[in-house]
Design an enzyme around this catalytic site. Structure first.
Site, PDB file in Angstrom:
ATOM      1  CE1 TYR A   1      -2.431  -2.660  -7.708  1.00 19.37           C
ATOM      2  CE2 TYR A   1      -3.678  -4.875  -8.386  1.00 19.37           C
ATOM      3  CZ  TYR A   1      -2.455  -3.917  -8.063  1.00 19.37           C
ATOM      4  OH  TYR A   1      -1.155  -4.621  -8.612  1.00 19.37           O
TER       5      TYR A   1
ATOM      6  CE  LYS B   1      -4.164   1.111   2.533  1.00 20.20           C
ATOM      7  NZ  LYS B   1      -5.039   0.863   3.781  1.00 20.20           N
TER       8      LYS B   1
ATOM      9  CG  ASP C   1      -2.655 -11.821 -11.582  1.00 15.58           C
ATOM     10  OD1 ASP C   1      -3.054 -11.423 -12.841  1.00 15.58           O
ATOM     11  OD2 ASP C   1      -1.661 -12.268 -11.425  1.00 15.58           O
TER      12      ASP C   1
HETATM   13  C1  LIG Z   1      -0.162  -7.660  -4.110  1.00 14.59           C
HETATM   14  C2  LIG Z   1       0.854  -7.129  -3.138  1.00 14.59           C
HETATM   15  C3  LIG Z   1       1.709  -6.034  -3.936  1.00 14.59           C
HETATM   16  C4  LIG Z   1       0.312  -6.540  -1.951  1.00 14.59           C
HETATM   17  O1  LIG Z   1       1.376  -6.074  -1.002  1.00 14.59           O
HETATM   18  P1  LIG Z   1       1.439  -6.295   0.447  1.00 14.59           P
HETATM   19  O2  LIG Z   1       2.615  -5.474   0.875  1.00 14.59           O
HETATM   20  O3  LIG Z   1       1.073  -7.531   0.856  1.00 14.59           O
HETATM   21  O4  LIG Z   1      -0.031  -5.391   0.904  1.00 14.59           O
HETATM   22  P2  LIG Z   1      -0.485  -4.528   1.877  1.00 14.59           P
HETATM   23  O5  LIG Z   1       0.372  -5.264   3.258  1.00 14.59           O
HETATM   24  O6  LIG Z   1       0.268  -2.998   1.696  1.00 14.59           O
HETATM   25  O7  LIG Z   1      -1.890  -4.616   1.973  1.00 14.59           O
HETATM   26  C5  LIG Z   1      -2.698  -3.367   2.069  1.00 14.59           C
HETATM   27  C6  LIG Z   1      -4.281  -3.844   2.148  1.00 14.59           C
HETATM   28  O8  LIG Z   1      -4.438  -4.601   0.985  1.00 14.59           O
HETATM   29  C7  LIG Z   1      -4.837  -5.829   1.425  1.00 14.59           C
HETATM   30  N1  LIG Z   1      -4.357  -6.912   0.704  1.00 14.59           N
HETATM   31  C8  LIG Z   1      -3.016  -7.214   0.456  1.00 14.59           C
HETATM   32  N2  LIG Z   1      -3.018  -8.064  -0.628  1.00 14.59           N
HETATM   33  C9  LIG Z   1      -4.252  -8.669  -0.752  1.00 14.59           C
HETATM   34  C10 LIG Z   1      -4.870  -9.652  -1.650  1.00 14.59           C
HETATM   35  N3  LIG Z   1      -4.003 -10.309  -2.320  1.00 14.59           N
HETATM   36  N4  LIG Z   1      -6.226  -9.702  -1.867  1.00 14.59           N
HETATM   37  C11 LIG Z   1      -7.077  -9.044  -1.180  1.00 14.59           C
HETATM   38  N5  LIG Z   1      -6.567  -7.776  -0.145  1.00 14.59           N
HETATM   39  C12 LIG Z   1      -5.223  -7.899  -0.229  1.00 14.59           C
HETATM   40  C13 LIG Z   1      -4.477  -6.051   2.795  1.00 14.59           C
HETATM   41  O9  LIG Z   1      -5.374  -6.811   3.791  1.00 14.59           O
HETATM   42  C14 LIG Z   1      -4.541  -4.482   3.370  1.00 14.59           C
HETATM   43  O10 LIG Z   1      -5.871  -4.125   3.620  1.00 14.59           O
HETATM   44  P3  LIG Z   1      -5.815  -2.861   4.755  1.00 14.59           P
HETATM   45  O11 LIG Z   1      -5.507  -1.841   4.256  1.00 14.59           O
HETATM   46  O12 LIG Z   1      -7.425  -3.007   4.747  1.00 14.59           O
HETATM   47  O13 LIG Z   1      -5.412  -3.422   5.995  1.00 14.59           O
HETATM   48  C15 LIG Z   1       1.491  -8.515  -2.767  1.00 14.59           C
HETATM   49  O14 LIG Z   1       0.948  -9.335  -2.244  1.00 14.59           O
HETATM   50  C16 LIG Z   1       2.669  -9.022  -4.155  1.00 14.59           C
HETATM   51  O15 LIG Z   1       3.481  -8.515  -4.318  1.00 14.59           O
HETATM   52  N6  LIG Z   1       1.989 -10.091  -4.731  1.00 14.59           N
HETATM   53  C17 LIG Z   1       2.387 -10.979  -5.705  1.00 14.59           C
HETATM   54  C18 LIG Z   1       2.677 -10.022  -6.870  1.00 14.59           C
HETATM   55  C19 LIG Z   1       1.444  -9.880  -7.514  1.00 14.59           C
HETATM   56  O16 LIG Z   1       0.429 -10.480  -7.602  1.00 14.59           O
HETATM   57  N7  LIG Z   1       1.609  -8.549  -7.657  1.00 14.59           N
HETATM   58  C20 LIG Z   1       0.037  -7.757  -8.315  1.00 14.59           C
HETATM   59  C21 LIG Z   1       0.101  -8.232  -9.932  1.00 14.59           C
HETATM   60  S1  LIG Z   1      -1.371  -7.481 -10.759  1.00 14.59           S
END
Ligand SMILES: CC(C)(COP(=O)(O)OP(=O)(O)OC[C@H]1O[C@@H](n2cnc3c(N)ncnc32)[C@H](O)[C@@H]1OP(=O)(O)O)[C@@H](O)C(=O)NCCC(=O)NCCS
Length: 198
Positions: free
Chosen positions: A178, A148, A171
């Site tokens: 998002y 975030k 995805d």
């Molecule tokens: C998607 C990604 C970037 C999220 O990063 P992160 O550091 O884990 O996310 P955060 O901890 O900042 O989460 C922020 C918010 O989103 C939510 N969130 C995080 N991942 C989530 C997911 N996969 N599905 C739903 N909600 C999610 C968290 O619960 C949090 O909610 P809150 O603000 O209400 O507490 C990370 O999981 C990642 O790199 N995934 C693999 C690569 C990927 O899939 N990238 C996206 C390609 S489209």
């Protein structure tokens, strides 16, 4: 992950994309947070960011954002490997980075050690629109608010360039991530459309 995996490996041909187009339109009231204005910005991370840092063991741990695009591509590849993305030719990754409008990397600094823990980039028409690509946080650092924080940093930078229409391809399993940032799937029924070579 299917769509991204395929996109990265260049083998999207013949497959129907599972990704969903999303967009956010940050007006003048776009969220602000306290980060330095230089090429490299350090904490304090936005809202949950500072809180997140306290979850890291040790008090000398800092997280930095950088817009420097002179990255070690092998380090970036390791980060992408860690989330299971398919490998891409490094010369193409280099070109994509060079031609991006904005590149943001996120680093953990522990004492003298620096580690790449997150990345994202945006392409743009430099006036109205930007599209986000390669949003990633290393699995060891996920769920701490850093994704975030990374996104907010990127959005703030784009807003400072007066770009107000920000889109991405999510995805299915990250759509809600998002959404927490204000992105809307298919706003007003708009559909992302894709063309692939036969
Ligand atoms: C998607 C990604 C970037 C999220 O990063 P992160 O550091 O884990 O996310 P955060 O901890 O900042 O989460 C922020 C918010 O989103 C939510 N969130 C995080 N991942 C989530 C997911 N996969 N599905 C739903 N909600 C999610 C968290 O619960 C949090 O909610 P809150 O603000 O209400 O507490 C990370 O999981 C990642 O790199 N995934 C693999 C690569 C990927 O899939 N990238 C996206 C390609 S489209």
């Amino acid at each position: 992950m299917g769509f991204w995996k395929n996109l990265f490996s260049g083998s999207v041909r013949g497959e129907s994309p599972e990704a969903m187009a999303s967009s956010v339109n940050y007006g003048a009231s776009g969220e602000e947070f306290p980060l330095g204005a230089g090429e490299v910005s350090s904490q304090t991370l936005p809202d949950s960011g500072s809180q997140s840092l306290s979850r890291f063991a040790g008090s000398n741990v800092r997280v930095f954002f950088s817009t420097d695009r002179d990255l070690d591509l092998y380090e970036l590849e390791e980060l992408c490997d860690a989330v299971g993305w398919s490998r891409r030719p490094l010369r193409k990754v280099k070109k994509a980075i060079q031609h991006s409008f904005l590149v943001v990397s996120m680093w953990e600094v522990r004492g003298a050690k620096r580690r790449l823990i997150g990345f994202c980039r945006a392409t743009s028409d430099h006036a109205f629109n930007a599209t986000l690509w390669d949003v990633v946080v290393h699995p060891d650092y996920q769920g701490k608010g850093l994704g975030k924080a990374l996104m907010k940093f990127l959005i703030k930078k784009l807003r400072s360039e007066d770009i107000s229409n920000i889109t991405l391809f999510a995805d299915p399993h990250v759509v809600d991530f998002y959404r927490t940032l204000g992105f809307m799937p298919d706003p007003e029924g708009i559909k992302g459309m894709f063309w692939y070579p036969d």
